[in-house]
Enzyme design. Sequence first.
Site, short mmCIF file in Angstrom:
data_model
loop_
_atom_site.label_atom_id
_atom_site.label_comp_id
_atom_site.label_asym_id
_atom_site.label_seq_id
_atom_site.Cartn_x
_atom_site.Cartn_y
_atom_site.Cartn_z
N ASP A 156 114.17 -45.81 -21.02
CA ASP A 156 114.28 -44.40 -20.62
C ASP A 156 113.55 -44.16 -19.30
O ASP A 156 112.63 -44.91 -18.96
CB ASP A 156 113.58 -43.47 -21.63
N1 URA Z 1 112.90 -46.89 -27.29
C1 URA Z 1 112.79 -45.72 -26.65
O1 URA Z 1 112.64 -44.68 -27.27
N2 URA Z 1 112.84 -45.72 -25.31
C2 URA Z 1 112.97 -46.84 -24.57
O2 URA Z 1 113.00 -46.76 -23.35
C3 URA Z 1 113.08 -48.04 -25.25
C4 URA Z 1 113.05 -48.05 -26.62
#
Ligand code: URA
Length: 235
Positions: free
Chosen positions: A106
Amino acid sequence: MALVRLNKYLSTLGIASRREADKLIAAGLVKVNGKAVKEMGLKVDPEVDQVAVDRVRVSQERRLLYIVLNKPKGYVCSAKPTKTDPKIVTDLIDVPERIYPVGRLDKETTGLLLLTNDGTLVNRIIHPSSESEKEYEVTFFKQIPEGALNKLRTGVKLGGEGTLPTQVKKVGPAKIHIVLREGKNRQVRRICQKVGFPVKTLKRIRIKKLLLGDLPLGKWRYLTDLEVADLKSKV
Ligand code: URA
């Protein structure tokens, strides 16, 4: 493939330093698609353009690149920038080849991101059947009790769908390490939220045996041959 300045292209191939390449160009010894180059800043597409130096054709074998980046916050794992997300992870990596992230982190997540131009590796890591281990360091706004950790360990339902059990280790009063073997969208954030502990910070620290280690935020490095072999292995 991305366009690259001719002098840089010649130096990447080890034919001349950039400055020497400029001299070769100025002397009229470099041809692109059969025509002598006059323009100093000319860019070429290594996959399409035919480049010759002093009548000898040079070309780039397709190099397979394997890169690990410590992704900072605010960068997205997309191929193109947009108005809302102008910063993309490949902005941080200066290689002429077109590379792409293996899976996603993310925008607000930091840590280990693999990038490559090897499509077979991408499938090995992100295909659900691969069940490759990915480990994250998670911090919370408040202390997290054993009960919540046990819920995470046994697997939490997300949108009516179960998630696989996870390994969870408490490493501080409000900090855990969690290992996932699947990659549902925003999975760590969603399962933690579901057990009543929204995530404060999230950082990926491992994929299979590959460790983020002390790579500084925003920096990248090439993987060693051993690391590549491990990523390609079945276990
Ligand atoms: N899980 C998440 O919530 N975000 C990420 O970027 C990777 C795994």
